[in-house]
Design a protein around this motif. Structure first.
Motif, PDB file in Angstrom:
ATOM      1  N   ASN A 261       2.224  -0.564  35.818  1.00 38.57           N
ATOM      2  CA  ASN A 261       0.518  -1.053  35.957  1.00 38.57           C
ATOM      3  C   ASN A 261       0.263  -0.821  34.186  1.00 38.57           C
ATOM      4  N   ILE A 262      -0.135  -2.124  34.248  1.00 36.08           N
ATOM      5  CA  ILE A 262       0.138  -2.544  32.127  1.00 36.08           C
ATOM      6  C   ILE A 262      -1.448  -1.908  32.292  1.00 36.08           C
ATOM      7  N   PRO A 263      -1.943  -2.032  30.662  1.00 38.11           N
ATOM      8  CA  PRO A 263      -2.622  -1.709  30.040  1.00 38.11           C
ATOM      9  C   PRO A 263      -3.609  -3.480  29.932  1.00 38.11           C
ATOM     10  N   PHE A 264      -4.940  -3.646  30.360  1.00 35.84           N
ATOM     11  CA  PHE A 264      -5.031  -4.847  30.310  1.00 35.84           C
ATOM     12  C   PHE A 264      -5.223  -5.619  31.287  1.00 35.84           C
ATOM     13  N   LYS A 265      -4.426  -5.482  33.095  1.00 41.66           N
ATOM     14  CA  LYS A 265      -3.772  -6.459  33.392  1.00 41.66           C
ATOM     15  C   LYS A 265      -4.272  -7.550  34.362  1.00 41.66           C
ATOM     16  N   ASP A 266      -5.492  -6.942  34.293  1.00 41.68           N
ATOM     17  CA  ASP A 266      -6.801  -7.883  35.107  1.00 41.68           C
ATOM     18  C   ASP A 266      -7.358  -8.897  33.963  1.00 41.68           C
ATOM     19  N   GLU A 267      -6.877  -8.952  32.521  1.00 38.91           N
ATOM     20  CA  GLU A 267      -7.079  -9.933  32.178  1.00 38.91           C
ATOM     21  C   GLU A 267      -6.199 -10.687  31.316  1.00 38.91           C
ATOM     22  N   ILE A 268      -5.229 -10.477  32.300  1.00 33.63           N
ATOM     23  CA  ILE A 268      -3.820 -10.770  31.457  1.00 33.63           C
ATOM     24  C   ILE A 268      -2.933 -12.766  33.038  1.00 33.63           C
ATOM     25  N   GLN A 269      -2.848 -13.212  32.509  1.00 36.01           N
ATOM     26  CA  GLN A 269      -2.260 -14.213  32.867  1.00 36.01           C
ATOM     27  C   GLN A 269      -0.419 -14.464  32.704  1.00 36.01           C
ATOM     28  N   GLN A 270      -0.634 -14.569  31.432  1.00 33.15           N
ATOM     29  CA  GLN A 270       1.117 -14.920  31.288  1.00 33.15           C
ATOM     30  C   GLN A 270       1.853 -13.255  31.505  1.00 33.15           C
ATOM     31  N   LEU A 271       3.230 -14.444  31.345  1.00 32.00           N
ATOM     32  CA  LEU A 271       3.680 -12.878  31.482  1.00 32.00           C
ATOM     33  C   LEU A 271       4.246 -11.937  30.143  1.00 32.00           C
ATOM     34  N   LYS A 272       4.924 -11.066  29.987  1.00 36.33           N
ATOM     35  CA  LYS A 272       5.299 -10.608  28.705  1.00 36.33           C
ATOM     36  C   LYS A 272       6.427 -11.117  28.457  1.00 36.33           C
ATOM     37  N   PRO A 273       5.927 -11.691  27.028  1.00 39.25           N
ATOM     38  CA  PRO A 273       6.956 -12.178  26.460  1.00 39.25           C
ATOM     39  C   PRO A 273       7.892 -11.368  25.161  1.00 39.25           C
ATOM     40  N   ASP A 274       8.973 -11.638  25.066  1.00 39.90           N
ATOM     41  CA  ASP A 274       9.989 -11.216  24.864  1.00 39.90           C
ATOM     42  C   ASP A 274       9.862  -9.806  23.604  1.00 39.90           C
ATOM     43  N   TRP A 275       8.662 -10.815  22.671  1.00 42.55           N
ATOM     44  CA  TRP A 275       8.776  -9.616  21.457  1.00 42.55           C
ATOM     45  C   TRP A 275       8.485  -8.260  22.006  1.00 42.55           C
ATOM     46  N   ILE A 276       8.057  -7.626  23.090  1.00 41.63           N
ATOM     47  CA  ILE A 276       6.687  -7.377  23.526  1.00 41.63           C
ATOM     48  C   ILE A 276       8.368  -5.701  23.245  1.00 41.63           C
TER      49      ILE A 276
ATOM     50  N   ILE B 122       1.756   2.561  27.117  1.00 41.58           N
ATOM     51  CA  ILE B 122       3.174   2.603  28.551  1.00 41.58           C
ATOM     52  C   ILE B 122       3.415   3.543  28.333  1.00 41.58           C
ATOM     53  N   ASN B 123       3.693   4.326  29.120  1.00 43.53           N
ATOM     54  CA  ASN B 123       4.529   5.629  29.631  1.00 43.53           C
ATOM     55  C   ASN B 123       4.358   6.798  28.835  1.00 43.53           C
ATOM     56  N   ASN B 124       3.780   6.605  27.371  1.00 42.21           N
ATOM     57  CA  ASN B 124       2.935   7.850  27.212  1.00 42.21           C
ATOM     58  C   ASN B 124       2.617   8.809  27.786  1.00 42.21           C
ATOM     59  N   PRO B 125       2.843   9.131  26.918  1.00 36.00           N
ATOM     60  CA  PRO B 125       2.525  11.218  27.523  1.00 36.00           C
ATOM     61  C   PRO B 125       0.947  11.180  28.133  1.00 36.00           C
ATOM     62  N   LEU B 126       0.334  10.994  26.933  1.00 33.63           N
ATOM     63  CA  LEU B 126      -1.218  10.893  26.689  1.00 33.63           C
ATOM     64  C   LEU B 126      -2.214  10.166  27.950  1.00 33.63           C
ATOM     65  N   TYR B 127      -0.983   8.874  28.010  1.00 31.87           N
ATOM     66  CA  TYR B 127      -2.361   7.991  29.150  1.00 31.87           C
ATOM     67  C   TYR B 127      -0.758   8.230  30.520  1.00 31.87           C
ATOM     68  N   PRO B 128      -1.241   8.491  31.398  1.00 33.85           N
ATOM     69  CA  PRO B 128      -0.174   8.669  32.579  1.00 33.85           C
ATOM     70  C   PRO B 128      -0.583   7.795  33.405  1.00 33.85           C
ATOM     71  N   GLN B 129      -2.038   7.248  32.870  1.00 37.34           N
ATOM     72  CA  GLN B 129      -1.718   5.851  34.566  1.00 37.34           C
ATOM     73  C   GLN B 129      -0.836   4.520  34.088  1.00 37.34           C
ATOM     74  N   TYR B 130      -0.595   4.708  32.530  1.00 38.80           N
ATOM     75  CA  TYR B 130       0.005   3.206  32.368  1.00 38.80           C
ATOM     76  C   TYR B 130       1.218   3.463  32.845  1.00 38.80           C
ATOM     77  N   ASP B 131       2.352   2.649  33.139  1.00 38.16           N
ATOM     78  CA  ASP B 131       3.293   2.693  33.477  1.00 38.16           C
ATOM     79  C   ASP B 131       3.446   1.009  33.314  1.00 38.16           C
ATOM     80  N   LEU B 132       5.633   0.155  33.552  1.00 38.32           N
ATOM     81  CA  LEU B 132       5.357  -1.035  33.586  1.00 38.32           C
ATOM     82  C   LEU B 132       5.122  -1.654  34.909  1.00 38.32           C
TER      83      LEU B 132
END
Length: 395
Positions: free
Chosen positions: A294-309, A282-292
């Motif tokens: 549009n997170i990776p694997f978003k279609d495979e996740i239902q849980q909300l973001k945990p605090d440890w991330i 997320i936000n890595n310049p090498l991977y401009p498609q990902y930000d807060l």
């Protein structure tokens, strides 16, 4: 008659009070003794420790040749897909907090099964370098299975080093199934000759009483001679996991960057693999498609973001990692799952926190994450992590 009843009542009261005070006294004595034990057992591992090199090979690293490097967190052999960890917290899609329950592996056989299962996957990759984290050698949580021995018995033609990352006194928590005493470390392997190897301590929280619960963390670095008289510095890193707000992790990241920059300025090649406990995409310049949004694997996740991330890059695409280096990660499959609940494909929060930091004088050809499938579980069969592998060339 009345006087006799009063005497009996007072006597009974005194006995009850005595028993109660005895129990309280015993509890105070037990807790006090345990506190003294924890304080007496407390010590920090010395910084800049030179490590033993076992089974050192003779081959010198070649430049302009394709090389491979795999990093993997063994998760002390406990994390089958149905394992949850008592320190992990997450959220349901509705925002309800969920907390893991287990503190130890199911049993010794489960540790052996997961250790051997992971090793079988890893050896098939036939990488030139390996960086392993959470390799237990003598821990209650992993039933004293020495995972390093299993690794050594498989990778018999590899140079290797091992450093204790963290250790702890016997932890009497959770009460009904205590985590116990632990000794866990970083194992690094290579087909090439290691010139020297060192353990470098990460900064941690030393305030009272946090210093007794924020375990040691470190990175190790291995110095390899190359065929053009330069050095290749291979780093194995495992950063803190549960510090609130990621403040300690950010300091560790800065510390790692300073070390890598120093080595690069000496003219060396530098590559670091490990468990960074930061989202690497997320936000890595090498991977401009990902930000807060549009997170990776978003279609495979239902849980909300945990605090440890936490994130290695901020929303402005900058990081404490300097521009001399690039952070490489893969998005074909995730490398880490939330452990507040059992792994449920299509539901569990997943991300990529395992990957590589690479200096500019190294050309990266490819990077991918490896599915760990045991025939029953699609991913995360042997750990809460999955391996990441990079292919590169020293220029």
């Amino acid at each position: 008659m009345e006087n006799s009843k009063n005497k009996k009542w007072k006597k009974g009261l005194m006995i009850t009070l005595t028993i109660f005070l005895s129990i309280i006294g015993a509890l105070i004595l037990t807790v006090g003794s345990y506190v003294i034990y924890v304080v007496a057992q407390y010590y920090r591992i010395d910084d800049h420790l030179q490590l033993e090199i076992k089974n050192n090979q003779s081959k010198i690293v070649e430049t302009n040749k394709n090389l491979s490097f795999t990093t993997f967190n063994f998760g002390f052999g406990a994390y089958s897909s149905d394992f949850t960890f008592f320190m992990d917290e997450g959220y349901t899609p509705e925002g309800k907090k969920v907390v893991g329950t287990q503190s130890r592996a199911k049993d010794k056989q489960e540790v052996i099964k997961n250790t051997e299962g992971a090793i079988n996957v890893l050896k098939e990759l036939n990488s030139d370098f390996y960086a392993f984290q959470e390799v237990d050698i003598d821990s209650d949580r992993s039933y004293h299975v020495n995972q390093e021995t299993y690794i050594d018995n498989t990778f018999v033609s590899f140079s290797s080093t091992y450093a204790i990352n963290f250790h702890s006194a016997y932890l009497f928590y959770p009460i009904l199934n205590p985590h116990g005493k632990s000794a866990s470390g970083l194992k690094t392997l290579s087909k090439y000759k290691i010139e020297e190897s060192f353990r470098e301590s990460y900064v941690i929280d030393t305030s009272f009483p946090n210093k007794f619960f924020d375990l040691d963390r470190c990175f190790t670095y291995q110095i390899f001679p190359t065929d053009n008289n330069k050095k290749l510095i291979v780093i194995n890193s495992h950063m803190s996991a549960y510090d609130e707000g990621g403040l300690v992790r950010n300091k560790q990241l800065q510390q790692l960057n300073d070390f890598m920059t120093e080595q690069y300025n000496l003219g060396n090649y530098v590559i670091c693999g490990g468990d960074f406990n930061h989202d690497l995409l997320i936000n890595n310049p090498l991977y401009p498609q990902y930000d807060l949004d549009n997170i990776p694997f978003k279609d495979e996740i239902q849980q909300l973001k945990p605090d440890w991330i936490n994130y290695i890059y901020g929303e402005d695409k900058t990081s404490v990692i300097s521009d001399t280096f690039s952070v490489y990660a893969a998005d074909n499959v995730p490398t880490c799952r939330g452990c507040d609940d059992i792994y449920k494909p299509g539901y569990t929060y997943v991300c990529t926190i395992d990957g590589f930091i690479v200096s500019q004088n190294i050309k990266v050809n490819s990077i991918s994450n490896i599915e760990m499938d045991d025939g029953e579980t699609e991913m995360f069969a042997f750990s809460d992590h999955q391996p990441a592998t990079i292919e590169f060339v020293l220029q």
